[in-house]
Design an enzyme around this catalytic site. Sequence first.
Site, short mmCIF file in Angstrom:
data_model
loop_
_atom_site.label_atom_id
_atom_site.label_comp_id
_atom_site.label_asym_id
_atom_site.label_seq_id
_atom_site.Cartn_x
_atom_site.Cartn_y
_atom_site.Cartn_z
N ARG A 85 -0.06 14.63 12.97
CA ARG A 85 0.40 14.38 11.61
C ARG A 85 0.60 15.65 10.76
O ARG A 85 -0.03 15.80 9.70
CB ARG A 85 -0.52 13.38 10.89
CG ARG A 85 -0.68 12.09 11.65
CD ARG A 85 -1.37 11.02 10.86
NE ARG A 85 -0.48 10.29 9.97
CZ ARG A 85 -0.85 9.27 9.21
NH1 ARG A 85 -2.10 8.86 9.22
NH2 ARG A 85 0.02 8.65 8.44
N ARG A 100 -9.20 -0.05 3.57
CA ARG A 100 -8.31 0.91 2.90
C ARG A 100 -6.93 0.32 2.67
O ARG A 100 -6.20 0.78 1.79
CB ARG A 100 -8.13 2.15 3.80
CG ARG A 100 -9.21 3.19 3.65
CD ARG A 100 -8.84 4.45 4.41
NE ARG A 100 -7.41 4.69 4.29
CZ ARG A 100 -6.61 4.97 5.31
NH1 ARG A 100 -7.09 5.08 6.52
NH2 ARG A 100 -5.33 5.16 5.12
N LYS A 158 0.84 -1.21 0.00
CA LYS A 158 0.00 0.00 0.00
C LYS A 158 0.87 1.25 0.00
O LYS A 158 0.67 2.15 -0.81
CB LYS A 158 -0.90 -0.02 1.23
CG LYS A 158 -1.52 1.31 1.59
CD LYS A 158 -2.27 1.22 2.91
CE LYS A 158 -2.64 2.57 3.49
NZ LYS A 158 -1.51 3.38 3.96
N ASN A 159 1.83 1.32 0.91
CA ASN A 159 2.57 2.57 1.06
C ASN A 159 3.53 2.86 -0.10
O ASN A 159 4.01 3.98 -0.22
CB ASN A 159 3.31 2.61 2.42
CG ASN A 159 2.32 2.84 3.56
OD1 ASN A 159 1.16 3.16 3.33
ND2 ASN A 159 2.79 2.66 4.78
N CYS A 178 -5.54 8.13 8.63
CA CYS A 178 -5.86 7.71 10.00
C CYS A 178 -5.58 8.81 11.02
O CYS A 178 -4.56 9.49 10.93
CB CYS A 178 -5.04 6.48 10.37
SG CYS A 178 -5.48 5.03 9.42
N ASP A 184 3.49 0.58 12.21
CA ASP A 184 2.29 -0.01 11.60
C ASP A 184 2.01 -1.43 12.07
O ASP A 184 0.92 -1.95 11.85
CB ASP A 184 2.43 -0.02 10.07
CG ASP A 184 2.21 1.36 9.46
OD1 ASP A 184 1.84 2.29 10.20
OD2 ASP A 184 2.40 1.50 8.25
C1 UD1 Z 1 3.98 6.82 6.55
C2 UD1 Z 1 3.04 5.67 6.27
C3 UD1 Z 1 2.42 5.15 7.55
C4 UD1 Z 1 3.51 4.82 8.57
C5 UD1 Z 1 4.47 5.98 8.73
C6 UD1 Z 1 5.66 5.63 9.61
C7 UD1 Z 1 2.25 6.20 4.06
C8 UD1 Z 1 1.12 6.70 3.21
N1 UD1 Z 1 2.00 6.15 5.37
O1 UD1 Z 1 3.17 7.85 7.11
O2 UD1 Z 1 1.69 3.97 7.24
O3 UD1 Z 1 2.89 4.57 9.81
O4 UD1 Z 1 4.98 6.38 7.46
O5 UD1 Z 1 6.31 4.52 9.14
O6 UD1 Z 1 3.30 5.84 3.57
N2 UD1 Z 1 6.07 14.44 10.92
C9 UD1 Z 1 6.18 15.79 11.19
N3 UD1 Z 1 6.19 16.64 10.12
C10 UD1 Z 1 6.10 16.21 8.85
C11 UD1 Z 1 6.00 14.85 8.58
C12 UD1 Z 1 5.98 13.96 9.64
O7 UD1 Z 1 6.25 16.20 12.33
O8 UD1 Z 1 6.13 17.05 7.93
C13 UD1 Z 1 6.01 13.49 12.04
C14 UD1 Z 1 4.65 12.78 12.10
O9 UD1 Z 1 3.70 13.54 12.80
C15 UD1 Z 1 5.00 11.50 12.82
C16 UD1 Z 1 6.41 11.21 12.30
O10 UD1 Z 1 6.92 12.44 11.81
O11 UD1 Z 1 5.04 11.70 14.21
C17 UD1 Z 1 6.46 10.15 11.21
O12 UD1 Z 1 5.71 10.54 10.12
P1 UD1 Z 1 6.01 10.07 8.63
O13 UD1 Z 1 7.21 9.19 8.59
O14 UD1 Z 1 5.98 11.29 7.76
O15 UD1 Z 1 4.75 9.18 8.34
P2 UD1 Z 1 3.71 9.33 7.18
O16 UD1 Z 1 4.43 9.62 5.88
O17 UD1 Z 1 2.58 10.20 7.60
#
Ligand code: UD1
Length: 418
Positions: free
Chosen positions: A122, A397, A22-23, A117, A305
Amino acid sequence: MNILKVQGGKELEGRVKISGAKNSAVALLPATLLCDESVNLLNVPDISDTVALFDILSYLGAKITNLGEESYKIDVSNIENKPITDEMSNKLRASYYFMGALLGKYKKAVVSYPGGCSIGSRPIDLHLKGFESLGAKIEYEENNIIISAEELKGSNIYLDFASVGATINIMLAAVKADGTTIIDNAAREPEIVNIAMFLNSMGAKITGAGTSTIRIKGVKNMHSSVHEVIPDRIEAGTYTIIGALVGKNLKIYNIIPEHIEALTSKLKEMGANIEIGPDYLVITKKDEYKPVNVKTLVYPGFPTDLQQPFSVLLSRCRGKSTVEETIFENRFMHLPELRKMGMVVSLDETVATFIGPNELNAAIVNATDLRAGASLVTAALAAKGVTTITNIEHILRGYEGLVEKLQDVGAKIKIEEI
Ligand code: UD1
Protein backbone atom coordinates in the site's frame (compact mmCIF):
# COMPACT_ATOMS: atom_id res chain seq x y z
CA MET A 1 -10.66 -7.61 24.51
CA ASN A 2 -13.92 -7.90 22.64
CA ILE A 3 -14.92 -10.94 20.64
CA LEU A 4 -17.92 -11.76 18.49
CA LYS A 5 -20.00 -14.86 19.18
CA VAL A 6 -22.21 -15.97 16.32
CA GLN A 7 -24.68 -18.84 16.46
CA GLY A 8 -25.00 -19.86 12.83
CA GLY A 9 -27.77 -21.43 10.80
CA LYS A 10 -30.57 -18.92 11.55
CA GLU A 11 -32.62 -17.68 8.64
CA LEU A 12 -32.48 -13.89 8.42
CA GLU A 13 -35.73 -12.16 7.57
CA GLY A 14 -36.64 -8.46 7.59
CA ARG A 15 -34.99 -5.24 6.53
CA VAL A 16 -31.43 -3.98 6.70
CA LYS A 17 -30.85 -0.25 6.21
CA ILE A 18 -27.54 0.55 4.59
CA SER A 19 -25.49 3.36 6.15
CA GLY A 20 -23.43 6.12 4.58
CA ALA A 21 -20.35 4.93 2.73
CA LYS A 22 -17.24 4.57 4.84
CA ASN A 23 -14.95 5.31 1.91
CA SER A 24 -16.85 8.49 1.05
CA ALA A 25 -17.19 9.75 4.60
CA VAL A 26 -13.50 9.25 5.32
CA ALA A 27 -12.61 11.56 2.43
CA LEU A 28 -15.46 14.05 2.94
CA LEU A 29 -14.46 14.74 6.55
CA PRO A 30 -10.89 15.85 5.72
CA ALA A 31 -12.28 17.67 2.64
CA THR A 32 -14.38 19.93 4.91
CA LEU A 33 -11.12 21.71 5.79
CA LEU A 34 -11.12 23.30 2.34
CA CYS A 35 -14.23 25.29 3.22
CA ASP A 36 -13.78 28.85 4.50
CA GLU A 37 -16.90 28.63 6.70
CA SER A 38 -18.90 25.62 7.90
CA VAL A 39 -20.54 22.65 6.21
CA ASN A 40 -23.30 20.22 7.11
CA LEU A 41 -22.62 16.59 6.29
CA LEU A 42 -25.55 14.17 6.32
CA ASN A 43 -25.63 10.36 6.55
CA VAL A 44 -22.19 10.07 8.17
CA PRO A 45 -21.74 6.49 9.45
CA ASP A 46 -20.87 6.04 13.11
CA ILE A 47 -17.83 3.80 12.80
CA SER A 48 -14.42 4.00 14.45
CA ASP A 49 -12.82 5.39 11.26
CA THR A 50 -15.13 8.45 11.26
CA VAL A 51 -14.67 8.88 15.03
CA ALA A 52 -10.88 9.01 14.47
CA LEU A 53 -11.32 11.65 11.74
CA PHE A 54 -13.62 13.78 13.90
CA ASP A 55 -10.90 13.63 16.58
CA ILE A 56 -8.30 14.89 14.10
CA LEU A 57 -10.63 17.67 12.90
CA SER A 58 -11.25 18.74 16.52
CA TYR A 59 -7.50 18.71 17.20
CA LEU A 60 -7.05 21.08 14.25
CA GLY A 61 -9.66 23.43 15.74
CA ALA A 62 -12.87 22.44 13.93
CA LYS A 63 -16.11 22.95 15.88
CA ILE A 64 -18.27 19.89 15.42
CA THR A 65 -21.96 19.84 16.30
CA ASN A 66 -23.89 16.60 16.18
CA LEU A 67 -27.26 17.53 14.64
CA GLY A 68 -28.72 14.06 15.20
CA GLU A 69 -29.73 11.45 12.62
CA GLU A 70 -26.13 11.03 11.48
CA SER A 71 -25.80 14.71 10.49
CA TYR A 72 -23.02 17.02 11.62
CA LYS A 73 -22.22 20.70 11.33
CA ILE A 74 -18.48 21.17 10.94
CA ASP A 75 -17.23 24.71 11.39
CA VAL A 76 -13.71 25.00 10.01
CA SER A 77 -13.41 28.78 10.09
CA ASN A 78 -10.77 28.70 12.86
CA ILE A 79 -8.43 25.92 11.88
CA GLU A 80 -4.79 25.82 12.85
CA ASN A 81 -2.53 23.86 10.51
CA LYS A 82 -0.79 21.52 12.97
CA PRO A 83 1.15 18.28 12.33
CA ILE A 84 -0.95 15.12 12.31
CA THR A 85 1.13 12.78 14.37
CA ASP A 86 1.70 9.08 14.17
CA GLU A 87 -0.78 8.10 16.86
CA MET A 88 -3.56 10.02 15.08
CA SER A 89 -2.81 9.03 11.53
CA ASN A 90 -2.00 5.36 12.06
CA LYS A 91 -5.52 4.63 13.27
CA LEU A 92 -6.76 4.53 9.69
CA ARG A 93 -5.78 4.61 6.04
CA ALA A 94 -7.80 7.70 5.18
CA SER A 95 -5.68 9.99 7.36
CA TYR A 96 -3.75 10.48 4.10
CA TYR A 97 -6.56 12.76 2.89
CA PHE A 98 -5.34 15.40 5.35
CA MET A 99 -2.27 15.66 3.11
CA GLY A 100 -4.29 16.83 0.10
CA ALA A 101 -6.74 18.92 2.13
CA LEU A 102 -4.13 20.79 4.20
CA LEU A 103 -1.83 21.22 1.22
CA GLY A 104 -4.74 22.57 -0.83
CA LYS A 105 -5.77 25.01 1.89
CA TYR A 106 -2.46 26.08 3.47
CA LYS A 107 0.15 24.96 0.91
CA LYS A 108 1.66 22.87 3.68
CA ALA A 109 0.81 19.56 5.32
CA VAL A 110 2.72 17.59 7.93
CA VAL A 111 1.18 14.15 8.23
CA SER A 112 2.56 10.90 9.55
CA TYR A 113 2.24 7.65 7.58
CA PRO A 114 -1.34 6.32 7.39
CA GLY A 115 -2.52 3.09 9.03
CA GLY A 116 -5.33 0.83 7.83
CA CYS A 117 -5.61 -2.82 6.85
CA SER A 118 -2.43 -4.80 6.13
CA ILE A 119 -3.44 -6.17 2.76
CA GLY A 120 -0.25 -5.47 0.84
CA SER A 121 2.48 -2.85 0.74
CA ARG A 122 0.00 0.00 0.00
CA PRO A 123 2.45 2.70 -1.09
CA ILE A 124 1.33 6.33 -1.51
CA ASP A 125 3.84 7.22 -4.23
CA LEU A 126 1.08 8.22 -6.69
CA HIS A 127 -0.39 10.67 -4.18
CA LEU A 128 3.03 12.23 -3.56
CA LYS A 129 3.93 12.38 -7.28
CA GLY A 130 0.62 14.15 -7.89
CA PHE A 131 1.41 16.73 -5.20
CA GLU A 132 4.89 17.23 -6.68
CA SER A 133 3.39 17.75 -10.09
CA LEU A 134 1.31 20.58 -8.61
CA GLY A 135 4.54 22.19 -7.40
CA ALA A 136 4.92 20.73 -3.91
CA LYS A 137 8.16 19.63 -2.29
CA ILE A 138 8.16 16.39 -0.28
CA GLU A 139 10.45 15.95 2.72
CA TYR A 140 10.68 13.25 5.37
CA GLU A 141 11.40 13.90 9.03
CA GLU A 142 11.24 10.98 11.45
CA ASN A 143 7.76 9.51 10.86
CA ASN A 144 6.37 12.63 9.23
CA ILE A 145 5.92 13.46 5.58
CA ILE A 146 6.22 17.21 5.05
CA ILE A 147 4.54 18.44 1.89
CA SER A 148 4.88 22.13 1.10
CA ALA A 149 4.63 24.51 -1.82
CA GLU A 150 5.29 28.18 -2.41
CA GLU A 151 2.53 28.04 -4.97
CA LEU A 152 0.29 25.24 -6.25
CA LYS A 153 -0.09 25.30 -10.02
CA GLY A 154 -2.54 23.27 -12.07
CA SER A 155 -0.87 20.51 -14.04
CA ASN A 156 -1.50 17.37 -16.14
CA ILE A 157 -1.20 14.22 -14.06
CA TYR A 158 -1.35 10.69 -15.43
CA LEU A 159 -1.86 8.03 -12.75
CA ASP A 160 0.05 4.80 -13.47
CA PHE A 161 -2.76 3.02 -11.64
CA ALA A 162 -6.33 4.29 -11.23
CA SER A 163 -5.89 4.67 -7.46
CA VAL A 164 -8.92 5.77 -5.44
CA GLY A 165 -6.82 7.44 -2.75
CA ALA A 166 -4.49 9.24 -5.16
CA THR A 167 -7.37 10.51 -7.33
CA ILE A 168 -9.18 12.00 -4.32
CA ASN A 169 -6.03 13.38 -2.70
CA ILE A 170 -4.96 15.14 -5.91
CA MET A 171 -8.46 16.62 -6.31
CA LEU A 172 -8.24 17.98 -2.75
CA ALA A 173 -4.83 19.53 -3.38
CA ALA A 174 -5.83 20.97 -6.76
CA VAL A 175 -9.17 22.66 -6.03
CA LYS A 176 -7.51 25.89 -4.94
CA ALA A 177 -4.42 25.70 -7.17
CA ASP A 178 -3.78 28.32 -9.83
CA GLY A 179 -5.01 27.14 -13.21
CA THR A 180 -6.39 23.81 -14.35
CA THR A 181 -5.36 20.32 -13.28
CA ILE A 182 -6.19 17.29 -15.40
CA ILE A 183 -6.03 13.83 -13.82
CA ASP A 184 -5.84 11.12 -16.47
CA ASN A 185 -6.45 7.45 -15.72
CA ALA A 186 -8.36 8.69 -12.69
CA ALA A 187 -10.27 6.17 -10.57
CA ARG A 188 -14.01 6.10 -11.34
CA GLU A 189 -15.45 4.79 -8.05
CA PRO A 190 -18.79 6.32 -6.93
CA GLU A 191 -17.01 7.72 -3.87
CA ILE A 192 -14.94 9.94 -6.17
CA VAL A 193 -18.10 11.39 -7.68
CA ASN A 194 -19.48 11.96 -4.16
CA ILE A 195 -16.34 13.89 -3.12
CA ALA A 196 -16.25 15.94 -6.34
CA MET A 197 -19.92 16.89 -5.89
CA PHE A 198 -19.19 18.00 -2.33
CA LEU A 199 -16.25 20.12 -3.45
CA ASN A 200 -18.36 21.61 -6.25
CA SER A 201 -21.15 22.39 -3.78
CA MET A 202 -18.58 24.54 -1.92
CA GLY A 203 -17.60 26.37 -5.10
CA ALA A 204 -14.96 24.11 -6.69
CA LYS A 205 -14.97 23.64 -10.47
CA ILE A 206 -14.52 19.93 -11.09
CA THR A 207 -15.81 18.12 -14.16
CA GLY A 208 -15.45 14.53 -15.33
CA ALA A 209 -15.58 12.80 -11.91
CA GLY A 210 -16.77 9.25 -12.58
CA THR A 211 -14.80 9.11 -15.86
CA SER A 212 -11.08 8.49 -16.39
CA THR A 213 -10.37 12.17 -16.98
CA ILE A 214 -11.08 14.69 -14.25
CA ARG A 215 -10.56 18.43 -14.83
CA ILE A 216 -10.18 20.74 -11.85
CA LYS A 217 -10.18 24.47 -12.44
CA GLY A 218 -8.70 26.15 -9.38
CA VAL A 219 -10.85 28.59 -7.38
CA LYS A 220 -9.95 31.06 -4.65
CA ASN A 221 -12.77 30.59 -2.14
CA MET A 222 -14.91 27.74 -0.88
CA HIS A 223 -18.22 28.51 0.83
CA SER A 224 -20.71 26.70 3.11
CA SER A 225 -22.71 23.78 1.82
CA VAL A 226 -24.89 20.83 2.78
CA HIS A 227 -23.94 17.44 1.42
CA GLU A 228 -25.00 13.83 1.86
CA VAL A 229 -22.77 10.75 2.02
CA ILE A 230 -23.82 8.13 -0.56
CA PRO A 231 -24.94 4.67 0.64
CA ASP A 232 -22.15 2.22 1.35
CA ARG A 233 -21.95 -0.15 -1.62
CA ILE A 234 -19.58 -2.50 0.20
CA GLU A 235 -21.86 -2.75 3.23
CA ALA A 236 -24.80 -3.29 0.84
CA GLY A 237 -22.85 -5.99 -0.99
CA THR A 238 -21.87 -7.74 2.24
CA TYR A 239 -25.50 -7.98 3.45
CA THR A 240 -26.56 -9.13 -0.02
CA ILE A 241 -24.03 -11.98 0.16
CA ILE A 242 -25.27 -12.82 3.67
CA GLY A 243 -28.80 -12.88 2.21
CA ALA A 244 -27.72 -15.31 -0.51
CA LEU A 245 -26.48 -17.65 2.24
CA VAL A 246 -29.11 -17.33 4.96
CA GLY A 247 -31.72 -14.76 3.83
CA LYS A 248 -35.46 -15.24 3.64
CA ASN A 249 -36.89 -12.31 1.72
CA LEU A 250 -34.13 -10.22 3.27
CA LYS A 251 -34.60 -6.62 2.11
CA ILE A 252 -31.46 -4.50 1.81
CA TYR A 253 -32.56 -0.90 1.39
CA ASN A 254 -31.22 2.64 1.06
CA ILE A 255 -28.86 1.45 -1.68
CA ILE A 256 -27.92 2.54 -5.20
CA PRO A 257 -28.28 -0.80 -7.05
CA GLU A 258 -26.09 0.37 -9.96
CA HIS A 259 -23.15 0.66 -7.56
CA ILE A 260 -23.24 -3.06 -6.80
CA GLU A 261 -24.07 -4.32 -10.27
CA ALA A 262 -20.79 -6.26 -10.57
CA LEU A 263 -21.94 -8.29 -7.56
CA THR A 264 -25.61 -8.64 -8.44
CA SER A 265 -24.86 -9.75 -11.99
CA LYS A 266 -22.48 -12.44 -10.60
CA LEU A 267 -25.21 -13.52 -8.21
CA LYS A 268 -27.66 -13.80 -11.09
CA GLU A 269 -25.10 -15.86 -13.04
CA MET A 270 -24.90 -18.20 -10.03
CA GLY A 271 -28.69 -18.57 -10.05
CA ALA A 272 -29.49 -16.44 -6.99
CA ASN A 273 -33.02 -15.51 -5.92
CA ILE A 274 -32.72 -11.75 -6.15
CA GLU A 275 -35.16 -8.98 -6.95
CA ILE A 276 -33.78 -5.51 -7.54
CA GLY A 277 -35.84 -2.36 -6.97
CA PRO A 278 -35.00 1.33 -7.43
CA ASP A 279 -33.26 1.70 -4.04
CA TYR A 280 -33.45 -1.75 -2.53
CA LEU A 281 -33.05 -5.42 -3.25
CA VAL A 282 -34.65 -8.53 -1.80
CA ILE A 283 -32.74 -11.79 -1.57
CA THR A 284 -33.59 -15.31 -0.45
CA LYS A 285 -31.03 -18.06 0.07
CA LYS A 286 -30.57 -21.12 -2.09
CA ASP A 287 -28.94 -24.31 -0.90
CA GLU A 288 -26.82 -24.64 -4.01
CA TYR A 289 -25.42 -22.28 -6.65
CA LYS A 290 -23.61 -22.63 -9.97
CA PRO A 291 -19.83 -22.21 -9.72
CA VAL A 292 -18.36 -18.91 -10.95
CA ASN A 293 -15.07 -17.16 -11.62
CA VAL A 294 -14.50 -13.69 -10.23
CA LYS A 295 -11.69 -11.24 -10.88
CA THR A 296 -11.36 -8.08 -8.81
CA LEU A 297 -11.01 -4.90 -10.84
CA VAL A 298 -11.30 -1.16 -10.43
CA TYR A 299 -14.85 0.22 -10.59
CA PRO A 300 -17.14 -0.70 -12.32
CA GLY A 301 -15.47 -4.12 -12.05
CA PHE A 302 -15.92 -6.52 -9.15
CA PRO A 303 -14.76 -4.67 -6.00
CA THR A 304 -11.76 -6.04 -4.14
CA ASP A 305 -13.56 -5.08 -0.91
CA LEU A 306 -16.27 -7.67 -1.63
CA GLN A 307 -13.94 -10.45 -2.71
CA GLN A 308 -13.46 -11.77 0.83
CA PRO A 309 -17.14 -11.97 1.90
CA PHE A 310 -18.06 -13.27 -1.57
CA SER A 311 -15.60 -16.18 -1.16
CA VAL A 312 -17.83 -17.61 1.54
CA LEU A 313 -20.70 -18.00 -0.90
CA LEU A 314 -18.52 -20.24 -3.05
CA SER A 315 -18.93 -22.91 -0.36
CA ARG A 316 -22.46 -23.30 -1.78
CA CYS A 317 -21.32 -23.77 -5.40
CA ARG A 318 -21.10 -27.28 -6.84
CA GLY A 319 -17.73 -27.72 -8.54
CA LYS A 320 -14.80 -25.37 -9.04
CA SER A 321 -14.98 -21.60 -8.58
CA THR A 322 -12.11 -19.13 -8.63
CA VAL A 323 -11.37 -15.68 -7.24
CA GLU A 324 -8.52 -13.67 -8.72
CA GLU A 325 -7.30 -10.63 -6.77
CA THR A 326 -5.67 -8.01 -9.00
CA ILE A 327 -5.70 -4.90 -6.77
CA PHE A 328 -3.91 -5.85 -3.53
CA GLU A 329 -1.08 -8.35 -3.05
CA ASN A 330 -2.12 -9.78 0.27
CA ARG A 331 -5.87 -9.98 0.44
CA PHE A 332 -6.32 -13.68 1.09
CA MET A 333 -5.67 -13.76 4.82
CA HIS A 334 -9.23 -14.89 5.42
CA LEU A 335 -8.62 -18.20 3.65
CA PRO A 336 -6.78 -20.07 6.46
CA GLU A 337 -9.61 -19.00 8.79
CA LEU A 338 -12.30 -20.16 6.36
CA ARG A 339 -10.47 -23.48 6.02
CA LYS A 340 -10.84 -23.95 9.79
CA MET A 341 -14.59 -23.66 9.17
CA GLY A 342 -14.60 -26.35 6.49
CA MET A 343 -14.06 -24.54 3.19
CA VAL A 344 -12.00 -26.36 0.61
CA VAL A 345 -9.77 -23.76 -0.99
CA SER A 346 -6.25 -23.58 -2.37
CA LEU A 347 -4.24 -20.49 -3.21
CA ASP A 348 -1.83 -20.04 -6.09
CA GLU A 349 -0.36 -16.54 -5.88
CA THR A 350 -3.28 -14.30 -6.83
CA VAL A 351 -5.87 -16.96 -7.60
CA ALA A 352 -7.90 -18.84 -4.99
CA THR A 353 -9.64 -22.00 -6.14
CA PHE A 354 -12.69 -23.25 -4.26
CA ILE A 355 -14.13 -26.74 -4.58
CA GLY A 356 -17.68 -27.03 -3.30
CA PRO A 357 -20.10 -27.57 -1.89
CA ASN A 358 -18.71 -27.53 1.66
CA GLU A 359 -20.54 -27.65 4.95
CA LEU A 360 -19.44 -24.80 7.19
CA ASN A 361 -18.83 -25.49 10.87
CA ALA A 362 -18.19 -23.16 13.79
CA ALA A 363 -14.59 -22.49 14.81
CA ILE A 364 -12.47 -19.93 16.65
CA VAL A 365 -11.25 -17.55 13.96
CA ASN A 366 -9.28 -14.32 13.75
CA ALA A 367 -10.24 -11.19 11.77
CA THR A 368 -6.93 -10.11 10.23
CA ASP A 369 -8.40 -7.08 8.44
CA LEU A 370 -11.74 -5.35 7.89
CA ARG A 371 -13.12 -7.30 4.95
CA ALA A 372 -11.55 -10.57 6.12
CA GLY A 373 -13.57 -9.95 9.29
CA ALA A 374 -16.71 -9.41 7.20
CA SER A 375 -16.10 -12.74 5.49
CA LEU A 376 -15.84 -14.47 8.87
CA VAL A 377 -19.10 -12.95 10.11
CA THR A 378 -20.70 -14.09 6.82
CA ALA A 379 -19.34 -17.61 7.25
CA ALA A 380 -20.31 -17.75 10.91
CA LEU A 381 -23.93 -16.85 10.10
CA ALA A 382 -24.08 -19.81 7.69
CA ALA A 383 -22.12 -22.29 9.84
CA LYS A 384 -23.34 -24.97 12.23
CA GLY A 385 -22.61 -24.10 15.86
CA VAL A 386 -21.22 -21.06 17.65
CA THR A 387 -18.27 -19.32 16.02
CA THR A 388 -15.94 -17.05 17.95
CA ILE A 389 -14.30 -14.19 16.06
CA THR A 390 -11.34 -12.34 17.58
CA ASN A 391 -9.73 -9.03 16.62
CA ILE A 392 -13.14 -7.56 15.87
CA GLU A 393 -12.04 -3.94 16.09
CA HIS A 394 -11.09 -4.33 12.42
CA ILE A 395 -14.72 -5.12 11.57
CA LEU A 396 -16.15 -2.29 13.66
CA ARG A 397 -13.93 0.18 11.78
CA GLY A 398 -16.12 -0.24 8.72
CA TYR A 399 -19.59 -1.63 9.46
CA GLU A 400 -21.97 0.65 11.34
CA GLY A 401 -24.16 -1.15 13.88
CA LEU A 402 -23.25 -4.55 12.49
CA VAL A 403 -24.42 -6.50 15.53
CA GLU A 404 -27.70 -4.58 15.91
CA LYS A 405 -28.53 -4.74 12.21
CA LEU A 406 -28.00 -8.51 12.15
CA GLN A 407 -29.89 -9.05 15.44
CA ASP A 408 -32.83 -7.08 14.02
CA VAL A 409 -33.24 -9.60 11.21
CA GLY A 410 -32.97 -12.61 13.50
CA ALA A 411 -29.26 -13.38 13.80
CA LYS A 412 -27.87 -14.72 17.05
CA ILE A 413 -24.81 -12.54 17.32
CA LYS A 414 -23.30 -10.63 20.22
CA ILE A 415 -20.15 -8.89 21.35
CA GLU A 416 -18.56 -10.35 24.48
CA GLU A 417 -15.80 -8.84 26.55
CA ILE A 418 -13.19 -11.34 27.70
C1 UD1 B 1 -9.35 2.47 -1.37
C2 UD1 B 1 -10.35 2.03 -0.33
C3 UD1 B 1 -10.26 0.53 -0.10
C4 UD1 B 1 -10.40 -0.21 -1.43
C5 UD1 B 1 -9.44 0.35 -2.47
C6 UD1 B 1 -9.66 -0.25 -3.84
C7 UD1 B 1 -10.50 3.98 1.08
C8 UD1 B 1 -10.15 4.63 2.39
N1 UD1 B 1 -10.04 2.74 0.91
O1 UD1 B 1 -8.07 2.17 -0.84
O2 UD1 B 1 -11.34 0.16 0.76
O3 UD1 B 1 -10.09 -1.57 -1.21
O4 UD1 B 1 -9.61 1.77 -2.58
O5 UD1 B 1 -10.96 -0.09 -4.25
O6 UD1 B 1 -11.19 4.54 0.25
N2 UD1 B 1 -1.16 2.12 -5.17
C9 UD1 B 1 0.15 2.43 -5.44
N3 UD1 B 1 0.55 3.71 -5.17
C10 UD1 B 1 -0.27 4.65 -4.67
C11 UD1 B 1 -1.61 4.33 -4.41
C12 UD1 B 1 -2.04 3.04 -4.66
O7 UD1 B 1 0.92 1.60 -5.89
O8 UD1 B 1 0.17 5.79 -4.46
C13 UD1 B 1 -1.64 0.74 -5.40
C14 UD1 B 1 -2.03 0.06 -4.09
O9 UD1 B 1 -0.92 -0.52 -3.45
C15 UD1 B 1 -3.02 -0.98 -4.56
C16 UD1 B 1 -3.71 -0.26 -5.72
O10 UD1 B 1 -2.84 0.78 -6.13
O11 UD1 B 1 -2.35 -2.12 -5.04
C17 UD1 B 1 -5.08 0.30 -5.37
O12 UD1 B 1 -4.98 1.22 -4.35
P1 UD1 B 1 -5.98 2.43 -4.14
O13 UD1 B 1 -7.02 2.44 -5.21
O14 UD1 B 1 -5.17 3.67 -3.92
O15 UD1 B 1 -6.68 2.01 -2.80
P2 UD1 B 1 -6.78 2.83 -1.47
O16 UD1 B 1 -7.09 4.27 -1.77
O17 UD1 B 1 -5.63 2.49 -0.58
